[in-house]
Design a protein around this motif. Structure first.
Motif, PDB file in Angstrom:
ATOM      1  N   PRO A  47       0.737  -1.195   0.116  1.00  0.00           N
ATOM      2  CA  PRO A  47       0.051   0.031  -0.096  1.00  0.00           C
ATOM      3  C   PRO A  47       0.801   1.351  -0.043  1.00  0.00           C
ATOM      4  N   MET A  48       2.026   1.133   0.596  1.00  0.00           N
ATOM      5  CA  MET A  48       3.187   2.399   0.443  1.00  0.00           C
ATOM      6  C   MET A  48       3.157   2.791  -0.912  1.00  0.00           C
ATOM      7  N   LYS A  49       3.560   1.768  -1.784  1.00  0.00           N
ATOM      8  CA  LYS A  49       3.709   2.171  -3.261  1.00  0.00           C
ATOM      9  C   LYS A  49       2.649   2.759  -3.727  1.00  0.00           C
ATOM     10  N   SER A  50       1.491   2.362  -3.664  1.00  0.00           N
ATOM     11  CA  SER A  50       0.385   3.315  -3.980  1.00  0.00           C
ATOM     12  C   SER A  50       0.297   4.711  -3.402  1.00  0.00           C
ATOM     13  N   ILE A  51       0.482   4.834  -2.101  1.00  0.00           N
ATOM     14  CA  ILE A  51       0.501   5.902  -1.405  1.00  0.00           C
ATOM     15  C   ILE A  51       1.613   6.881  -1.984  1.00  0.00           C
ATOM     16  N   VAL A  52       2.806   6.614  -1.845  1.00  0.00           N
ATOM     17  CA  VAL A  52       3.845   7.494  -2.423  1.00  0.00           C
ATOM     18  C   VAL A  52       3.457   8.074  -3.767  1.00  0.00           C
ATOM     19  N   ARG A  88      -1.657   6.983  10.697  1.00  0.00           N
ATOM     20  CA  ARG A  88      -2.504   6.127   9.890  1.00  0.00           C
ATOM     21  C   ARG A  88      -2.010   4.775   9.954  1.00  0.00           C
ATOM     22  N   ARG A  89      -2.648   3.526  10.289  1.00  0.00           N
ATOM     23  CA  ARG A  89      -2.032   2.232  10.475  1.00  0.00           C
ATOM     24  C   ARG A  89      -2.876   1.186   9.738  1.00  0.00           C
ATOM     25  N   GLU A  90      -2.049   0.036   9.489  1.00  0.00           N
ATOM     26  CA  GLU A  90      -2.835  -0.914   8.876  1.00  0.00           C
ATOM     27  C   GLU A  90      -2.076  -2.297   9.367  1.00  0.00           C
ATOM     28  N   LYS A  91      -2.594  -3.024  10.303  1.00  0.00           N
ATOM     29  CA  LYS A  91      -1.925  -4.357  10.645  1.00  0.00           C
ATOM     30  C   LYS A  91      -2.462  -5.562   9.882  1.00  0.00           C
ATOM     31  N   PHE A  92      -1.499  -6.252   9.457  1.00  0.00           N
ATOM     32  CA  PHE A  92      -1.699  -7.396   8.555  1.00  0.00           C
ATOM     33  C   PHE A  92      -2.213  -8.664   9.541  1.00  0.00           C
ATOM     34  N   THR A  93      -3.374  -9.250   9.219  1.00  0.00           N
ATOM     35  CA  THR A  93      -3.548 -10.439   9.968  1.00  0.00           C
ATOM     36  C   THR A  93      -2.743 -11.587   9.494  1.00  0.00           C
ATOM     37  N   SER A  94      -2.924 -12.929  10.213  1.00  0.00           N
ATOM     38  CA  SER A  94      -2.146 -13.947   9.996  1.00  0.00           C
ATOM     39  C   SER A  94      -2.634 -15.128   9.060  1.00  0.00           C
ATOM     40  N   ALA A  95      -3.777 -14.690   8.307  1.00  0.00           N
ATOM     41  CA  ALA A  95      -4.155 -15.764   7.468  1.00  0.00           C
ATOM     42  C   ALA A  95      -3.445 -16.106   6.404  1.00  0.00           C
ATOM     43  N   THR A  96      -3.515 -17.241   5.934  1.00  0.00           N
ATOM     44  CA  THR A  96      -2.341 -17.730   5.053  1.00  0.00           C
ATOM     45  C   THR A  96      -3.009 -18.340   3.425  1.00  0.00           C
ATOM     46  N   GLU A 142       5.139  17.844  12.479  1.00  0.00           N
ATOM     47  CA  GLU A 142       4.415  18.381  11.185  1.00  0.00           C
ATOM     48  C   GLU A 142       4.198  17.347  10.149  1.00  0.00           C
ATOM     49  N   TYR A 143       4.750  16.138  10.649  1.00  0.00           N
ATOM     50  CA  TYR A 143       4.587  14.964   9.685  1.00  0.00           C
ATOM     51  C   TYR A 143       3.238  14.214   9.773  1.00  0.00           C
ATOM     52  N   THR A 144       3.031  13.804   8.679  1.00  0.00           N
ATOM     53  CA  THR A 144       1.734  12.758   8.503  1.00  0.00           C
ATOM     54  C   THR A 144       2.445  11.205   8.368  1.00  0.00           C
ATOM     55  N   GLY A 145       1.967  10.266   9.484  1.00  0.00           N
ATOM     56  CA  GLY A 145       2.687   9.043   9.424  1.00  0.00           C
ATOM     57  C   GLY A 145       1.931   8.043   8.750  1.00  0.00           C
ATOM     58  N   TYR A 146       2.265   7.055   8.083  1.00  0.00           N
ATOM     59  CA  TYR A 146       1.754   5.847   7.243  1.00  0.00           C
ATOM     60  C   TYR A 146       2.409   4.694   7.827  1.00  0.00           C
ATOM     61  N   ILE A 147       1.770   3.674   8.297  1.00  0.00           N
ATOM     62  CA  ILE A 147       2.446   2.510   8.991  1.00  0.00           C
ATOM     63  C   ILE A 147       1.611   1.261   8.469  1.00  0.00           C
ATOM     64  N   CYS A 148       2.424   0.355   7.959  1.00  0.00           N
ATOM     65  CA  CYS A 148       1.729  -0.925   7.819  1.00  0.00           C
ATOM     66  C   CYS A 148       2.722  -2.250   7.852  1.00  0.00           C
ATOM     67  N   GLY A 149       2.201  -3.085   8.348  1.00  0.00           N
ATOM     68  CA  GLY A 149       3.149  -4.532   8.684  1.00  0.00           C
ATOM     69  C   GLY A 149       2.376  -5.273   9.524  1.00  0.00           C
ATOM     70  N   SER A 150       2.970  -6.077  10.112  1.00  0.00           N
ATOM     71  CA  SER A 150       2.720  -7.239  11.298  1.00  0.00           C
ATOM     72  C   SER A 150       2.389  -6.557  12.365  1.00  0.00           C
ATOM     73  N   GLU A 151       1.707  -7.164  13.397  1.00  0.00           N
ATOM     74  CA  GLU A 151       1.044  -6.185  14.589  1.00  0.00           C
ATOM     75  C   GLU A 151       2.386  -5.767  15.415  1.00  0.00           C
ATOM     76  N   ALA A 152       3.313  -6.635  15.596  1.00  0.00           N
ATOM     77  CA  ALA A 152       4.304  -6.154  16.359  1.00  0.00           C
ATOM     78  C   ALA A 152       5.076  -4.919  15.522  1.00  0.00           C
ATOM     79  N   PHE A 153       5.257  -4.856  14.279  1.00  0.00           N
ATOM     80  CA  PHE A 153       5.930  -3.774  13.566  1.00  0.00           C
ATOM     81  C   PHE A 153       4.817  -2.777  13.770  1.00  0.00           C
ATOM     82  N   VAL A 154       3.826  -2.647  13.640  1.00  0.00           N
ATOM     83  CA  VAL A 154       3.024  -1.605  13.669  1.00  0.00           C
ATOM     84  C   VAL A 154       3.000  -0.804  15.032  1.00  0.00           C
ATOM     85  N   ASP A 155       2.854  -1.762  15.995  1.00  0.00           N
ATOM     86  CA  ASP A 155       3.050  -1.148  17.414  1.00  0.00           C
ATOM     87  C   ASP A 155       4.207  -0.383  17.652  1.00  0.00           C
ATOM     88  N   SER A 156       5.296  -1.122  17.241  1.00  0.00           N
ATOM     89  CA  SER A 156       6.750  -0.472  17.301  1.00  0.00           C
ATOM     90  C   SER A 156       6.849   0.775  16.670  1.00  0.00           C
TER      91      SER A 156
END
Length: 334
Positions: free
Chosen positions: A220-225, A326-334, A296-310
């Motif tokens: 999603p970062m590729k799209s946002i950038v 803004r954040r998006e946590k990936f679920t563990s579905a395979t 003054e920044y806007t932040g966008y975060i996406c990844g695993s739950e641990a990554f997003v929390d950090s």
């Protein structure tokens, strides 16, 4: 028997067994949503009148005390009759009435390519275009499996018929291992539902941006950038891509080209388990080292739950306003 769901001044029809969220999104009515599996609680709403069947709503996400208080998970609950729910608000406190209508589409697999040792890029060409916002995702009915899986869109809204998905292989995974890294073939027809998710680019924001991506959270970062740079080619943007080893990196060449074309854009590859990237260590730590103040920044975060929390902690540590994260946590579905 069908029912209606009312939010504010808007009333929509809801078919039997259709969830409140699905009915509203298909009518183009905004409702907060993220995982759409009942686990994140993003779509939690208060029922003002009428009643709902909570169905399989997890107790951990919606405890009995909240159910008794009139709360429900919109992605799980179905109305028992005509129902009125409270209008939700966005994280930044702004009212939001409309969204891109949720639709069922069909696409054809037109390319499958390995881009890292356990990551593939899959391109789907849709029969009809999909309207969406940069950062959103789609849900695929994985052919021959009976399961559905969610993938973020790496393409921009201007590329409405060619969807780019980044799929990471998970050993034994029905969708990733058996299909995306197994039986998938160019020409396969795939049912697609979307768009979904509230992790979206804020076109009204100004000032610098930081994007923190873990693994395939880069999609999603590729799209946002690209969307942000199309609106302001000189905007100050830094993208940190955090992975474990060099063989996990992908699309670095693409972002290096963006660096050459846009003086305000910077790409930083962070390797946590070896040297060889731009930085050694974790992406959130690199951001903290690089930026003294992110007020003054806007932040966008996406990844695993641990990554997003950090990453959220890192942004707050550098005094970024919570409403700008803004954040998006990936679920563990395979």
């Amino acid at each position: 028997m069908s029912a209606t769901v009312t939010v504010g001044d808007t009333t929509v029809a809801c078919a039997p067994e259709q969830t409140v969220l699905d009915a509203l999104l298909r009518s183009g009515v905004w409702m907060p949503n993220s995982c759409n599996q009942g686990t994140c609680g993003t779509c939690k709403i208060r029922v003002r009148s009428g009643a709902v069947d909570h169905r399989t709503s997890p107790e951990a996400t919606l405890p009995a005390t909240e159910r008794d208080a009139g709360f429900a998970l919109a992605c799980q609950a179905t109305p028992c009759g005509d129902t009125v729910v409270e209008r939700p608000r966005t994280d930044d406190g702004r009212d939001r009435d409309a969204t891109h209508a949720l639709r069922d589409l069909v696409g054809t697999v037109t390319e499958v390519r390995d881009i890292a040792h356990d990551t593939r890029r899959m391109l789907l060409t849709l029969d009809t275009p999909l309207e969406f916002s940069a950062g959103q995702y789609v849900e695929l009915a994985v052919p021959g499996t009976g399961v559905r899986r969610q993938y973020s869109l790496a393409n921009t809204p201007g590329e409405a018929k060619l969807l780019e998905l980044h799929v990471r292989r998970r050993p034994g995974g029905v969708a990733s291992d058996r299909w995306a890294f197994g039986t998938v073939a160019v020409g396969d027809r795939v049912d697609v539902t979307g768009p979904l998710g509230d992790f979206t680019f804020d076109a009204e924001s100004t000032g610098p941006m930081v994007l923190l991506a873990g693994g395939t959270g880069l999609a999603p970062m590729k799209s946002i950038v690209r969307q942000a740079l199309s609106l302001d080619p000189r905007r100050e943007i830094v993208l940190y891509h955090g992975v474990r080893t060099a063989e996990d990196l992908y699309d670095s060449g693409f972002f290096r080209e963006l660096e050459a074309q846009h003086p305000g854009f910077r790409f930083v590859a962070c390797l946590s388990r070896e040297s060889g990237g731009d930085r050694e260590g974790y992406a959130p730590d690199a951001f903290v080292e690089d930026v003294a103040s992110a007020k003054e920044y806007t932040g966008y975060i996406c990844g695993s739950e641990a990554f997003v929390d950090s990453a959220v902690k890192a942004c707050k540590r550098r005094r970024m306003s919570p409403r700008r994260i803004r954040r998006e946590k990936f679920t563990s579905a395979t």
